[in-house]
Scaffold this motif. Structure first.
Motif, PDB file in Angstrom:
ATOM      1  N   PRO A  54     -26.796 -55.932  -1.376  1.00  0.00           N
ATOM      2  CA  PRO A  54     -25.672 -56.798  -1.762  1.00  0.00           C
ATOM      3  C   PRO A  54     -24.307 -56.267  -1.339  1.00  0.00           C
ATOM      4  CG  PRO A  54     -27.167 -56.419  -3.616  1.00  0.00           C
ATOM      5  CD  PRO A  54     -27.526 -55.433  -2.552  1.00  0.00           C
ATOM      6  N   HIS A  55     -24.239 -55.019  -0.931  1.00  0.00           N
ATOM      7  CA  HIS A  55     -22.954 -54.380  -0.698  1.00  0.00           C
ATOM      8  C   HIS A  55     -22.659 -54.067   0.766  1.00  0.00           C
ATOM      9  CE1 HIS A  55     -22.507 -53.859  -5.033  1.00  0.00           C
ATOM     10  NE2 HIS A  55     -23.765 -53.442  -5.036  1.00  0.00           N
ATOM     11  N   HIS A 110     -17.974 -51.330  -0.929  1.00  0.00           N
ATOM     12  CA  HIS A 110     -18.024 -50.179  -1.823  1.00  0.00           C
ATOM     13  C   HIS A 110     -18.336 -48.885  -1.094  1.00  0.00           C
ATOM     14  CE1 HIS A 110     -18.444 -48.113  -5.617  1.00  0.00           C
ATOM     15  NE2 HIS A 110     -19.617 -47.651  -5.244  1.00  0.00           N
ATOM     16  N   PHE A 111     -19.177 -48.932  -0.078  1.00  0.00           N
ATOM     17  CA  PHE A 111     -19.625 -47.707   0.580  1.00  0.00           C
ATOM     18  C   PHE A 111     -18.804 -47.411   1.838  1.00  0.00           C
ATOM     19  CE2 PHE A 111     -23.228 -49.231  -1.918  1.00  0.00           C
ATOM     20  CZ  PHE A 111     -23.526 -48.094  -2.648  1.00  0.00           C
ATOM     21  N   ILE A 112     -17.511 -47.553   1.708  1.00  0.00           N
ATOM     22  CA  ILE A 112     -16.601 -47.377   2.839  1.00  0.00           C
ATOM     23  C   ILE A 112     -16.673 -46.001   3.501  1.00  0.00           C
ATOM     24  CG2 ILE A 112     -14.668 -46.811   1.314  1.00  0.00           C
ATOM     25  CD1 ILE A 112     -12.789 -48.192   3.308  1.00  0.00           C
ATOM     26  N   PRO A 113     -17.050 -44.890   2.797  1.00  0.00           N
ATOM     27  CA  PRO A 113     -17.091 -43.602   3.510  1.00  0.00           C
ATOM     28  C   PRO A 113     -18.005 -43.606   4.720  1.00  0.00           C
ATOM     29  CG  PRO A 113     -17.090 -43.205   1.165  1.00  0.00           C
ATOM     30  CD  PRO A 113     -17.270 -44.693   1.346  1.00  0.00           C
ATOM     31  N   TRP A 114     -19.106 -44.399   4.679  1.00  0.00           N
ATOM     32  CA  TRP A 114     -19.946 -44.469   5.872  1.00  0.00           C
ATOM     33  C   TRP A 114     -19.978 -45.862   6.497  1.00  0.00           C
ATOM     34  CZ3 TRP A 114     -23.845 -47.762   4.407  1.00  0.00           C
ATOM     35  CH2 TRP A 114     -24.283 -47.722   3.067  1.00  0.00           C
ATOM     36  N   GLU A 115     -19.411 -46.859   5.833  1.00  0.00           N
ATOM     37  CA  GLU A 115     -19.230 -48.156   6.480  1.00  0.00           C
ATOM     38  C   GLU A 115     -18.136 -48.074   7.538  1.00  0.00           C
ATOM     39  OE1 GLU A 115     -19.381 -51.959   4.012  1.00  0.00           O
ATOM     40  OE2 GLU A 115     -18.894 -50.420   2.515  1.00  0.00           O
ATOM     41  N   GLU A 116     -17.009 -47.489   7.147  1.00  0.00           N
ATOM     42  CA  GLU A 116     -15.864 -47.342   8.046  1.00  0.00           C
ATOM     43  C   GLU A 116     -15.364 -45.901   7.965  1.00  0.00           C
ATOM     44  OE1 GLU A 116     -12.883 -50.324   7.359  1.00  0.00           O
ATOM     45  OE2 GLU A 116     -14.287 -51.976   7.754  1.00  0.00           O
ATOM     46  N   PRO A 117     -16.141 -44.973   8.505  1.00  0.00           N
ATOM     47  CA  PRO A 117     -15.792 -43.556   8.337  1.00  0.00           C
ATOM     48  C   PRO A 117     -14.435 -43.186   8.904  1.00  0.00           C
ATOM     49  CG  PRO A 117     -17.553 -43.846   9.956  1.00  0.00           C
ATOM     50  CD  PRO A 117     -17.393 -45.154   9.267  1.00  0.00           C
ATOM     51  N   ALA A 118     -14.049 -43.801  10.016  1.00  0.00           N
ATOM     52  CA  ALA A 118     -12.769 -43.434  10.621  1.00  0.00           C
ATOM     53  C   ALA A 118     -11.606 -43.807   9.706  1.00  0.00           C
ATOM     54  CB  ALA A 118     -12.618 -44.116  11.980  1.00  0.00           C
ATOM     55  N   THR A 119     -11.720 -44.943   9.014  1.00  0.00           N
ATOM     56  CA  THR A 119     -10.664 -45.346   8.086  1.00  0.00           C
ATOM     57  C   THR A 119     -10.463 -44.287   7.019  1.00  0.00           C
ATOM     58  OG1 THR A 119     -11.130 -47.700   8.428  1.00  0.00           O
ATOM     59  CG2 THR A 119      -9.977 -47.090   6.388  1.00  0.00           C
ATOM     60  N   VAL A 120     -11.578 -43.816   6.452  1.00  0.00           N
ATOM     61  CA  VAL A 120     -11.507 -42.832   5.370  1.00  0.00           C
ATOM     62  C   VAL A 120     -11.044 -41.475   5.877  1.00  0.00           C
ATOM     63  CG1 VAL A 120     -12.869 -41.616   3.620  1.00  0.00           C
ATOM     64  CG2 VAL A 120     -13.253 -44.064   4.035  1.00  0.00           C
ATOM     65  N   LEU A 173     -11.908 -53.522   0.114  1.00  0.00           N
ATOM     66  CA  LEU A 173     -11.606 -54.693  -0.708  1.00  0.00           C
ATOM     67  C   LEU A 173     -12.788 -55.645  -0.853  1.00  0.00           C
ATOM     68  CD1 LEU A 173      -7.998 -55.439   0.582  1.00  0.00           C
ATOM     69  CD2 LEU A 173      -8.650 -54.420  -1.607  1.00  0.00           C
ATOM     70  N   LYS A 174     -13.843 -55.451  -0.067  1.00  0.00           N
ATOM     71  CA  LYS A 174     -15.034 -56.297  -0.204  1.00  0.00           C
ATOM     72  C   LYS A 174     -16.008 -55.746  -1.246  1.00  0.00           C
ATOM     73  CE  LYS A 174     -16.911 -58.095   3.471  1.00  0.00           C
ATOM     74  NZ  LYS A 174     -17.536 -58.209   4.821  1.00  0.00           N
ATOM     75  N   ASP A 175     -15.602 -54.746  -1.999  1.00  0.00           N
ATOM     76  CA  ASP A 175     -16.423 -54.170  -3.063  1.00  0.00           C
ATOM     77  C   ASP A 175     -16.749 -55.261  -4.088  1.00  0.00           C
ATOM     78  OD1 ASP A 175     -17.504 -52.685  -5.202  1.00  0.00           O
ATOM     79  OD2 ASP A 175     -16.214 -50.969  -4.762  1.00  0.00           O
ATOM     80  N   LYS A 176     -18.037 -55.521  -4.292  1.00  0.00           N
ATOM     81  CA  LYS A 176     -18.463 -56.566  -5.222  1.00  0.00           C
ATOM     82  C   LYS A 176     -18.626 -56.049  -6.646  1.00  0.00           C
ATOM     83  CE  LYS A 176     -20.891 -59.220  -1.667  1.00  0.00           C
ATOM     84  NZ  LYS A 176     -22.212 -59.769  -1.238  1.00  0.00           N
TER      85      LYS A 176
END
Length: 304
Positions: free
Chosen positions: A180-181, A279-289, A249-252
């Motif tokens: 779901p995330h 929610h899992f932005i550290p590995w969804e978008e690692p460069a952003t973090v 911001l797409k964290d459900k």
């Protein structure tokens, strides 16, 4: 520079943790400790560790109950003060006096509390998709959307949750946990296998869910009449150390309402958001973090 490696570290709190660490121990840059959340391990931070260990000493433990660390089976062993005690004991075991602290999800909850209770140890605080305790507690009572999004917490506290997962199988639990995330195709097969191996260990499921059972956060059912906890209506301490909040911001599960009012609780606050990550932005978008953390920590070097 010391290459990243996993080590076993006995803590004065009585447990032994598994941790990934590496990077230089000397220089002007403070060490960084990374705290992951549910249902993960130190590998939440695999991309950040690889980058930031080039010029920082980094440590990312499997928190108690997760990964390859010890797994006490009593819910009381997962109360917030126990988790924070592990963090401070880890820093002490590694002879780290001051450090920057990064936390995601439950690791972020622990990081907020550690910053509030041990401000003399933490130079800079980075929170990734983890709500401030006061804002979260209020939103669970006052905001119907956040309350609805948090009903999973009630399910995770059920004494029957482990039986349900064993009945459905860990593969199905993996899909229900992440599906779901995030696009499941973004999770490499090797990482999926690591999750399943970690969750298959004796006592692993109970240990992970005990984080929810030990939490004092009140989560009323949808439509249930509920009053704000008394502690939310008394003066709450502000944080003085520089703080960066990174939010997909797409964290459900944790809605953008968690960002509202943070400026009234943190003296020196930066917020970085992504409209495309969840929610899992550290590995969804690692460069952003990674870039946000690096820019934030480099402020110390630009302004000694």
């Amino acid at each position: 520079m010391t290459a990243l490696a996993t080590v076993r570290i006995p803590l004065s709190t009585g447990i032994t943790i598994n941790a990934c660490q590496g990077g230089p121990r000397t220089g002007r840059r403070d060490p960084i400790i990374f705290l992951h959340g549910f249902p993960e391990s130190h590998r939440t931070w695999r991309y950040q560790l690889a980058d930031l260990s080039q010029d920082h000493f980094v440590v990312a433990p499997d928190q108690r109950g997760f990964g390859r660390s010890d797994k006490p089976q009593d819910a009381a062993d997962y109360e917030a003060h126990e988790i924070v005690a592990d963090l401070i004991a880890l820093a002490d075991a590694l002879d780290i006096r001051h450090f920057s602290l990064v936390g995601h999800d439950w690791g972020g909850a622990a990081a907020w509390l550690a910053a509030l209770t041990h401000p003399g140890r933490i130079r800079r605080l980075v929170i990734v998709n983890a709500p401030h305790p006061l804002i979260f507690a209020k939103s669970l009572i006052e905001d119907e959307q956040q309350r609805a999004a948090s009903q999973y917490m009630r399910a995770f506290r059920s004494p029957l949750i482990e039986q349900g997962i064993k009945a459905m199988g860990l593969e199905a639990f993996f899909e229900k946990s992440f599906g779901p995330h995030v696009d499941l195709a973004k999770i490499p097969e090797r990482e999926r296998r690591r999750y399943l191996e970690d969750w298959s260990q004796p006592g692993a499921l109970t240990a992970m869910f005990n984080w929810y059972r030990a939490s004092k956060m009140e989560v009323p059912a949808p439509g249930e009449q509920a009053s704000l906890p008394a502690w939310t209506q008394t003066p709450f301490p502000r944080l003085a150390m520089p703080t960066l909040v990174i939010w997909g911001l797409k964290d459900k599960a944790l809605l953008p309402i968690q960002l509202e009012g943070l400026g009234g609780l943190v003296d020196d606050l930066q917020i970085v958001t992504s409209a495309t990550a969840g929610h899992f932005i550290p590995w969804e978008e690692p460069a952003t973090v990674t870039c946000a953390i690096r820019d934030f920590l480099d402020l110390d070097l630009r302004h000694p």
